[in-house]
Enzyme design. Structure first.
Site, PDB file in Angstrom:
ATOM      1  N   HIS A   1       0.805  -1.220   0.000  1.00  0.00           N
ATOM      2  CA  HIS A   1       0.000   0.000   0.000  1.00  0.00           C
ATOM      3  C   HIS A   1       0.839   1.271   0.000  1.00  0.00           C
ATOM      4  CE1 HIS A   1      -4.249   1.044   0.147  1.00  0.00           C
ATOM      5  NE2 HIS A   1      -3.929   2.115   0.847  1.00  0.00           N
TER       6      HIS A   1
ATOM      7  N   GLU B   1     -12.873  13.187  12.566  1.00  0.00           N
ATOM      8  CA  GLU B   1     -12.189  13.528  11.323  1.00  0.00           C
ATOM      9  C   GLU B   1     -12.978  14.621  10.630  1.00  0.00           C
ATOM     10  OE1 GLU B   1     -11.122  10.446   8.602  1.00  0.00           O
ATOM     11  OE2 GLU B   1     -10.059   9.241  10.085  1.00  0.00           O
TER      12      GLU B   1
ATOM     13  N   ASP C   1      -7.476   4.467   8.706  1.00  0.00           N
ATOM     14  CA  ASP C   1      -8.811   4.405   8.102  1.00  0.00           C
ATOM     15  C   ASP C   1      -9.022   3.088   7.351  1.00  0.00           C
ATOM     16  OD1 ASP C   1      -9.526   6.850   9.055  1.00  0.00           O
ATOM     17  OD2 ASP C   1      -9.109   7.945   7.209  1.00  0.00           O
TER      18      ASP C   1
END
Length: 505
Positions: free
Chosen positions: A92, A264, A153
């Site tokens: 990632h 957030e 997240d």
């Protein structure tokens, strides 16, 4: 590769082993797992899908000793080879950080360390493999009614990957990033040594590896702090038309203890019918008013909050939420609420991933930009970036995380668009925007720092670390003196004739 380094290059008086000999020598290492020299092309890709450096081999370790033996083998070859090693988790990274050009990529997900072991008690924790995915740790710890405190997240990332950076999400204002919630690590250094470290044991390595960008060792095991896990989540979104009011409410919410558990925010630019898209997952607090809301092309700011609870606490939690919301100054007609299981909330991004993969929009370029902006300059930043540079963008979510160190973490996540698209949806346009943002921050002297940094020169890396640079270099010389580890970060280049004193000078 154009790896940045002011280290001296190869000394022609030293022997240089041929690549065929080097690769053949890897086959002599006794392993529980195995090397792959043929099916290696996927290791030259990552989520960013912009940098592609082909390795010479992939190590599929079944034990920590496999990783140690491979690093020792390369280390003992010394200056005779340019072979390097990069640990790869779930792939990632966004700028080739987990790639190793003509080197060895370690597939951390194949590491068959002991499965996640959960320890209950007054200070519960989980012993996990560095190659384990956070989503799997969540499911295993929930069997004991526990869960990690701090998340990212997206949970389909490896422990070693996020701990080598920081690991930040909406819980960071309360618990700190993931690296603040680790009791102990097992690390394989650039010499091949297997070392256990913590705050009280080999502390220099412990603090160096956490957030150390893979420069001092490969994390093979971690002891993660746990807390009692809730069963349900109240998930809330509200909108603001003024950044100053939005940021004031964010700052207010993170300033006291009995607030939301997750906070957030994100910026909405050039979006129409936004509230209609929320209706599939959220219920409007005022349905009639919500149906009449019109953004009129304005830039809007969404504050996203979550409160964890158990079913028997529903009444009390509803009262707490009502009290918290009464202190905020959002647009009343834009209150949207949802109630979801804890696991579904934490794994929410995976739902979007499945949809994007089905449309062929997941494996596209992702030129993300992640910045830490001081609280004192966040309004200057917002005025220029949201009001000017990104005024015409439609390039995916722009996330804002409030962090309780007088800082904001602003994250610009670029959109999932077809790479060949042009104009304001094109890759080159997005990269140009990113550069404009960085140039503005530098010119305005905002005191900005990049999160998940990636620089092309060592001077910029030195500026990034500032007064910590000398400590960083000393740790490199101690734990990875040949610069074998994590070449994709482009901080140090493996050199054949080596002098750390030259860097420190």
């Amino acid at each position: 590769m154009n790896l940045c380094s002011n280290l001296p290059l190869a000394d022609p008086s030293l022997p240089n082993l041929g690549s065929s000999y080097v690769l053949s020598s890897l086959k002599t290492i006794h392993l529980d797992g195995h090397f792959n020299f043929d099916n290696i092309y996927h290791a030259a890709n990552d989520f960013g899908n912009r940098h592609h450096y082909l390795p010479s081999a992939i190590l599929h370790p079944k034990s920590v000793s496999d990783i140690s033996s491979t690093i020792k083998h390369i280390f003992e070859m010394g200056p005779a080879t340019e072979l390097t090693i990069a640990a790869r988790g779930h792939g990632h990274s966004v700028q080739g950080q987990a790639q190793a050009h003509r080197g060895v990529v370690v597939n951390m997900e194949s590491l068959q360390a002991p499965k996640t072991i959960v320890h209950t008690g007054k200070m519960p924790y989980a012993d996990v493999s560095g190659g384990e995915l956070w989503i799997n740790i969540l499911h295993e710890s929930l069997k004991h009614g526990l869960a990690p405190k701090s998340w990212t997240d997206y949970l389909h990332l490896t422990v070693g990957g996020t701990l080598s950076n920081a690991g930040i999400s909406g819980q960071a204002f309360r618990h700190g990033p993931q690296i603040n919630n680790v009791y102990q690590l097992e690390v394989v250094t650039g010499k091949g040594d297997i070392i256990t470290c913590s705050e009280t044991q080999n502390a220099d390595l412990f603090y160096g590896v956490l957030g150390g960008l893979g420069q001092f060792g490969i994390i093979t095991r971690a002891r993660i702090s746990l807390e009692p896990a809730p069963k349900m989540v109240k998930w809330i979104r509200v909108l603001y038309s003024e950044f100053s009011i939005f940021s004031k409410d964010q700052e207010h919410l993170i300033s006291f203890k009995n607030s939301f558990d997750y906070i957030e925010g994100f910026v909405i630019i050039n979006r129409t019918g936004l509230l209609n898209t929320w209706r599939s997952s959220f219920n409007p607090g005022e349905p009639l008013q919500a149906s009449q809301f019109n953004s009129d092309g304005r830039t809007l700011y969404c504050l996203e909050m979550a409160k964890y609870f158990n079913p028997d606490e529903t009444h009390i939690v509803n009262q707490v939420i009502e009290s918290l919301l009464s202190e905020l100054s959002y647009i009343p007609s834009t209150l949207f609420l949802s109630e979801v299981p804890y696991v579904d909330f934490l794994d929410r991004v995976h739902v979007s991933e499945i949809k994007l993969r089905a449309k062929g929009l997941w494996e596209v370029p992702h030129p993300w930009l992640n910045l830490l902006i001081p609280k004192s300059r966040i309004h200057d930043f917002a005025k220029e970036v949201f009001g000017n540079i990104l005024r015409d963008t439609g390039n995916g979510p722009i996330l804002i995380y409030p962090v309780n160190k007088s800082k904001y973490l602003f994250t610009k996540l670029t959109l999932h668009k077809v790479p060949s698209s042009t104009g304001t949806d094109g890759l080159e346009h997005i990269l140009t925007q990113n550069e404009r943002i960085l140039d503005f921050c530098e010119g305005a002297r905002l005191g900005m720092k990049q999160y998940l940094p990636h620089y092309s020169t060592q001077d910029k890396w030195q500026a990034h670390f500032g007064p910590k640079w000398e400590v960083f270099v000393k740790r490199k010389s101690t734990y990875d003196p040949l610069a074998i580890l994590a070449p994709g970060q482009r901080i140090f280049q493996k050199a054949t004739s080596f002098s750390w004193s030259r860097i420190l000078a």
